[in-house]
Write a protein that holds these residues in place. Structure first.
Motif, PDB file in Angstrom:
ATOM      1  N   GLU A   1       0.698  -1.168  -0.064  1.00 21.07           N
ATOM      2  CA  GLU A   1      -0.231   0.051   0.470  1.00 21.07           C
ATOM      3  C   GLU A   1       0.330   1.250   0.243  1.00 21.07           C
ATOM      4  O   GLU A   1       1.786   1.523   0.341  1.00 21.07           O
ATOM      5  CB  GLU A   1      -1.155   0.067   1.427  1.00 21.07           C
ATOM      6  CG  GLU A   1      -1.731   1.171   1.082  1.00 21.07           C
ATOM      7  CD  GLU A   1      -2.376   1.420   2.703  1.00 21.07           C
ATOM      8  OE1 GLU A   1      -3.205   0.459   2.088  1.00 21.07           O
ATOM      9  OE2 GLU A   1      -1.992   1.863   3.775  1.00 21.07           O
ATOM     10  N   ILE A   2       0.832   2.722  -0.995  1.00 22.15           N
ATOM     11  CA  ILE A   2       1.300   3.702  -0.838  1.00 22.15           C
ATOM     12  C   ILE A   2       0.537   4.937  -0.420  1.00 22.15           C
ATOM     13  O   ILE A   2      -0.736   5.114  -1.103  1.00 22.15           O
ATOM     14  CB  ILE A   2       1.654   3.397  -2.212  1.00 22.15           C
ATOM     15  CG1 ILE A   2       2.939   1.822  -2.848  1.00 22.15           C
ATOM     16  CG2 ILE A   2       3.070   5.061  -2.210  1.00 22.15           C
ATOM     17  CD1 ILE A   2       3.202   2.732  -4.805  1.00 22.15           C
ATOM     18  N   PRO A   3       0.607   4.992   1.167  1.00 21.11           N
ATOM     19  CA  PRO A   3      -0.554   5.653   0.985  1.00 21.11           C
ATOM     20  C   PRO A   3      -0.409   7.234   0.295  1.00 21.11           C
ATOM     21  O   PRO A   3      -1.219   7.978   0.655  1.00 21.11           O
ATOM     22  CB  PRO A   3      -0.452   5.622   2.419  1.00 21.11           C
ATOM     23  CG  PRO A   3       1.304   5.315   2.695  1.00 21.11           C
ATOM     24  CD  PRO A   3       1.077   4.803   1.935  1.00 21.11           C
ATOM     25  N   SER A   4       0.405   8.226   0.238  1.00 18.13           N
ATOM     26  CA  SER A   4       0.523   8.896  -0.774  1.00 18.13           C
ATOM     27  C   SER A   4       0.172   9.546  -2.182  1.00 18.13           C
ATOM     28  O   SER A   4      -0.238  10.671  -2.018  1.00 18.13           O
ATOM     29  CB  SER A   4       2.463   9.623  -0.879  1.00 18.13           C
ATOM     30  OG  SER A   4       3.197   8.618  -1.658  1.00 18.13           O
ATOM     31  N   GLU A   5      -0.278   8.396  -2.298  1.00 17.25           N
ATOM     32  CA  GLU A   5      -1.185   7.630  -3.801  1.00 17.25           C
ATOM     33  C   GLU A   5      -2.365   7.263  -3.709  1.00 17.25           C
ATOM     34  O   GLU A   5      -2.675   6.521  -2.988  1.00 17.25           O
ATOM     35  CB  GLU A   5      -0.312   7.242  -5.206  1.00 17.25           C
ATOM     36  CG  GLU A   5       1.532   7.999  -4.815  1.00 17.25           C
ATOM     37  CD  GLU A   5       0.894   9.036  -5.718  1.00 17.25           C
ATOM     38  OE1 GLU A   5       0.858   9.288  -6.649  1.00 17.25           O
ATOM     39  OE2 GLU A   5       2.589   9.835  -5.075  1.00 17.25           O
ATOM     40  N   ARG A   6      -3.279   8.154  -4.368  1.00 16.60           N
ATOM     41  CA  ARG A   6      -4.572   7.245  -4.297  1.00 16.60           C
ATOM     42  C   ARG A   6      -5.079   7.924  -5.571  1.00 16.60           C
ATOM     43  O   ARG A   6      -4.671   8.199  -6.717  1.00 16.60           O
ATOM     44  CB  ARG A   6      -4.981   8.897  -3.587  1.00 16.60           C
ATOM     45  CG  ARG A   6      -4.057   9.748  -2.121  1.00 16.60           C
ATOM     46  CD  ARG A   6      -4.134   8.856  -0.725  1.00 16.60           C
ATOM     47  NE  ARG A   6      -5.642   8.063  -0.040  1.00 16.60           N
ATOM     48  CZ  ARG A   6      -5.062   7.936   0.869  1.00 16.60           C
ATOM     49  NH1 ARG A   6      -3.981   7.717   1.061  1.00 16.60           N
ATOM     50  NH2 ARG A   6      -6.232   6.874   1.055  1.00 16.60           N
ATOM     51  N   ILE A   7      -6.116   7.017  -5.203  1.00 17.88           N
ATOM     52  CA  ILE A   7      -7.435   6.665  -6.653  1.00 17.88           C
ATOM     53  C   ILE A   7      -8.924   6.485  -5.634  1.00 17.88           C
ATOM     54  O   ILE A   7      -8.460   6.231  -4.555  1.00 17.88           O
ATOM     55  CB  ILE A   7      -6.955   5.289  -6.825  1.00 17.88           C
ATOM     56  CG1 ILE A   7      -7.549   5.088  -8.178  1.00 17.88           C
ATOM     57  CG2 ILE A   7      -6.747   4.608  -5.957  1.00 17.88           C
ATOM     58  CD1 ILE A   7      -7.140   4.433  -8.738  1.00 17.88           C
ATOM     59  N   GLU A   8      -9.714   6.725  -6.535  1.00 20.66           N
ATOM     60  CA  GLU A   8     -11.312   6.865  -5.984  1.00 20.66           C
ATOM     61  C   GLU A   8     -11.185   5.804  -6.516  1.00 20.66           C
ATOM     62  O   GLU A   8     -12.127   4.842  -7.723  1.00 20.66           O
ATOM     63  CB  GLU A   8     -11.970   8.089  -6.497  1.00 20.66           C
ATOM     64  CG  GLU A   8     -13.711   7.901  -6.101  1.00 20.66           C
ATOM     65  CD  GLU A   8     -13.827   9.108  -6.633  1.00 20.66           C
ATOM     66  OE1 GLU A   8     -15.118   8.724  -7.357  1.00 20.66           O
ATOM     67  OE2 GLU A   8     -13.535  10.283  -6.365  1.00 20.66           O
ATOM     68  N   ILE A   9     -12.050   4.858  -5.449  1.00 18.57           N
ATOM     69  CA  ILE A   9     -12.833   3.172  -5.810  1.00 18.57           C
ATOM     70  C   ILE A   9     -14.294   3.466  -5.596  1.00 18.57           C
ATOM     71  O   ILE A   9     -14.555   3.386  -4.421  1.00 18.57           O
ATOM     72  CB  ILE A   9     -11.941   2.169  -5.181  1.00 18.57           C
ATOM     73  CG1 ILE A   9     -10.905   2.204  -5.840  1.00 18.57           C
ATOM     74  CG2 ILE A   9     -12.527   0.757  -5.632  1.00 18.57           C
ATOM     75  CD1 ILE A   9      -9.393   1.306  -5.025  1.00 18.57           C
TER      76      ILE A   9
ATOM     77  N   ASP B   1     -12.579   7.276  -1.629  1.00 20.62           N
ATOM     78  CA  ASP B   1     -10.571   7.902  -1.111  1.00 20.62           C
ATOM     79  C   ASP B   1     -10.046   6.601  -0.431  1.00 20.62           C
ATOM     80  O   ASP B   1      -9.712   6.411  -0.003  1.00 20.62           O
ATOM     81  CB  ASP B   1     -10.242   8.721  -0.934  1.00 20.62           C
ATOM     82  CG  ASP B   1      -8.771   9.363  -0.946  1.00 20.62           C
ATOM     83  OD1 ASP B   1      -8.448   9.635  -1.916  1.00 20.62           O
ATOM     84  OD2 ASP B   1      -8.155   9.852  -0.337  1.00 20.62           O
ATOM     85  N   LYS B   2      -9.043   5.816  -2.064  1.00 20.80           N
ATOM     86  CA  LYS B   2      -7.834   4.593  -1.493  1.00 20.80           C
ATOM     87  C   LYS B   2      -6.812   4.527  -1.358  1.00 20.80           C
ATOM     88  O   LYS B   2      -6.392   6.545  -2.706  1.00 20.80           O
ATOM     89  CB  LYS B   2      -8.316   3.429  -2.036  1.00 20.80           C
ATOM     90  CG  LYS B   2     -10.444   2.977  -1.465  1.00 20.80           C
ATOM     91  CD  LYS B   2     -10.188   2.294  -0.619  1.00 20.80           C
ATOM     92  CE  LYS B   2     -11.525   1.965  -0.136  1.00 20.80           C
ATOM     93  NZ  LYS B   2     -11.805   1.726   0.773  1.00 20.80           N
ATOM     94  N   PRO B   3      -5.293   4.684  -1.312  1.00 19.70           N
ATOM     95  CA  PRO B   3      -4.628   4.622  -1.585  1.00 19.70           C
ATOM     96  C   PRO B   3      -4.088   3.574  -2.340  1.00 19.70           C
ATOM     97  O   PRO B   3      -4.714   2.468  -2.614  1.00 19.70           O
ATOM     98  CB  PRO B   3      -3.430   3.735  -0.315  1.00 19.70           C
ATOM     99  CG  PRO B   3      -5.208   3.125   1.190  1.00 19.70           C
ATOM    100  CD  PRO B   3      -5.784   3.043   0.136  1.00 19.70           C
ATOM    101  N   ARG B   4      -3.025   4.557  -3.295  1.00 20.81           N
ATOM    102  CA  ARG B   4      -2.506   2.800  -4.809  1.00 20.81           C
ATOM    103  C   ARG B   4      -2.149   1.877  -3.848  1.00 20.81           C
ATOM    104  O   ARG B   4      -1.165   1.743  -3.042  1.00 20.81           O
ATOM    105  CB  ARG B   4      -1.895   3.470  -5.740  1.00 20.81           C
ATOM    106  CG  ARG B   4      -2.034   5.186  -6.231  1.00 20.81           C
ATOM    107  CD  ARG B   4      -3.268   4.615  -7.384  1.00 20.81           C
ATOM    108  NE  ARG B   4      -2.778   3.972  -8.182  1.00 20.81           N
ATOM    109  CZ  ARG B   4      -1.882   3.938  -9.255  1.00 20.81           C
ATOM    110  NH1 ARG B   4      -2.097   5.527  -9.789  1.00 20.81           N
ATOM    111  NH2 ARG B   4      -1.879   3.744 -10.533  1.00 20.81           N
ATOM    112  N   MET B   5      -2.467   0.423  -4.946  1.00 21.99           N
ATOM    113  CA  MET B   5      -1.449  -0.720  -4.396  1.00 21.99           C
ATOM    114  C   MET B   5      -0.877  -1.148  -5.452  1.00 21.99           C
ATOM    115  O   MET B   5      -0.759  -1.024  -6.522  1.00 21.99           O
ATOM    116  CB  MET B   5      -2.807  -1.479  -4.397  1.00 21.99           C
ATOM    117  CG  MET B   5      -3.954  -1.710  -3.363  1.00 21.99           C
ATOM    118  SD  MET B   5      -3.018  -1.815  -1.656  1.00 21.99           S
ATOM    119  CE  MET B   5      -3.347  -3.583  -1.410  1.00 21.99           C
TER     120      MET B   5
END
Length: 207
Positions: free
Chosen positions: A50-58, A62-66
């Motif tokens: 999990e990369i907390p600084s990078e986000r994506i909407e699912i 709002d979720k962290p990128r994986m």
């Protein structure tokens, strides 16, 4: 068991190449998979970060990128898994650890990922790939994990039931392996799983 000894396409845009603070949140036992280069079956494991600084909407959230990487489950001299774990730990394994190292120890552990851009040989699409994994720099602050912290182990008695709760692309990877094929030949391996047992949210894969 997850003891080591001596990617599908996605509509998600690739991560920018660079270094990212991350946490290992999930370990997936893929079982024995055919290694075309080695020409034989080898036990493989997927590490999910999990990369907390990078986000994506699912689904409006709002979720962290994986991002994930797959390795042969081995700590031999030339094994890639051994190299990344020693870099991550900042020290070499002892002889005792090399005999049996439980990968669950790295769950929820912060690290520094080097992300590189690659191009698929089949589709020509660009995707993100983990280049190296290293120890997080001193003083680095990595937020607590937002994703479920979980290890899926094909040697656990309820593994076949738990498999149905994983994302479909992860299930497909597991089902390609010989270990899964051997397990489904014995229907006694199946156990009932309820919605309360679901370990994963709906997270996309970074190839």
């Amino acid at each position: 068991m997850l003891i080591a000894s001596a990617k599908p396409t996605s509509s998600t845009p690739p991560l920018e190449p660079g270094s990212y603070l991350a946490r290992c949140v999930q370990i997936i036992d893929l079982g024995e998979q055919m290694n075309d280069l080695a020409g034989k079956l080898q036990r493989q494991v997927m590490l999910m970060f999990e990369i907390p600084s990078e986000r994506i909407e699912i689904n409006g959230d709002d979720k962290p990128r994986m991002i994930s990487a797959t390795y042969t489950l081995s700590l031999s001299d030339k094994a890639k898994l051994r190299g990344i774990l020693e870099s991550w730990r900042g020290k070499q394994f002892t002889e005792e650890e090399l005999a049996a190292f439980d990968l669950r120890k790295i769950l929820n552990t912060p690290c520094m990922l080097s992300v590189v851009e690659k191009t698929s040989k089949t589709s020509g699409n660009k995707y993100s790939s983990i280049g190296t994994i290293a120890r997080a720099f001193k003083g680095a602050i990595v937020p607590p994990a937002e994703s479920p912290i979980f290890a899926f182990d094909l040697d656990e008695p309820d593994c076949l039931g738990m498999l149905e709760t994983l994302p479909e692309w992860v299930q497909e990877r597991v089902k390609q392996g010989q270990t899964y094929k051997d397990l489904i030949s014995n229907p006694d391996n199946f156990e009932d799983i309820t919605s309360d047992d679901v370990p994963f949210g709906d997270q996309p894969e970074e190839a």
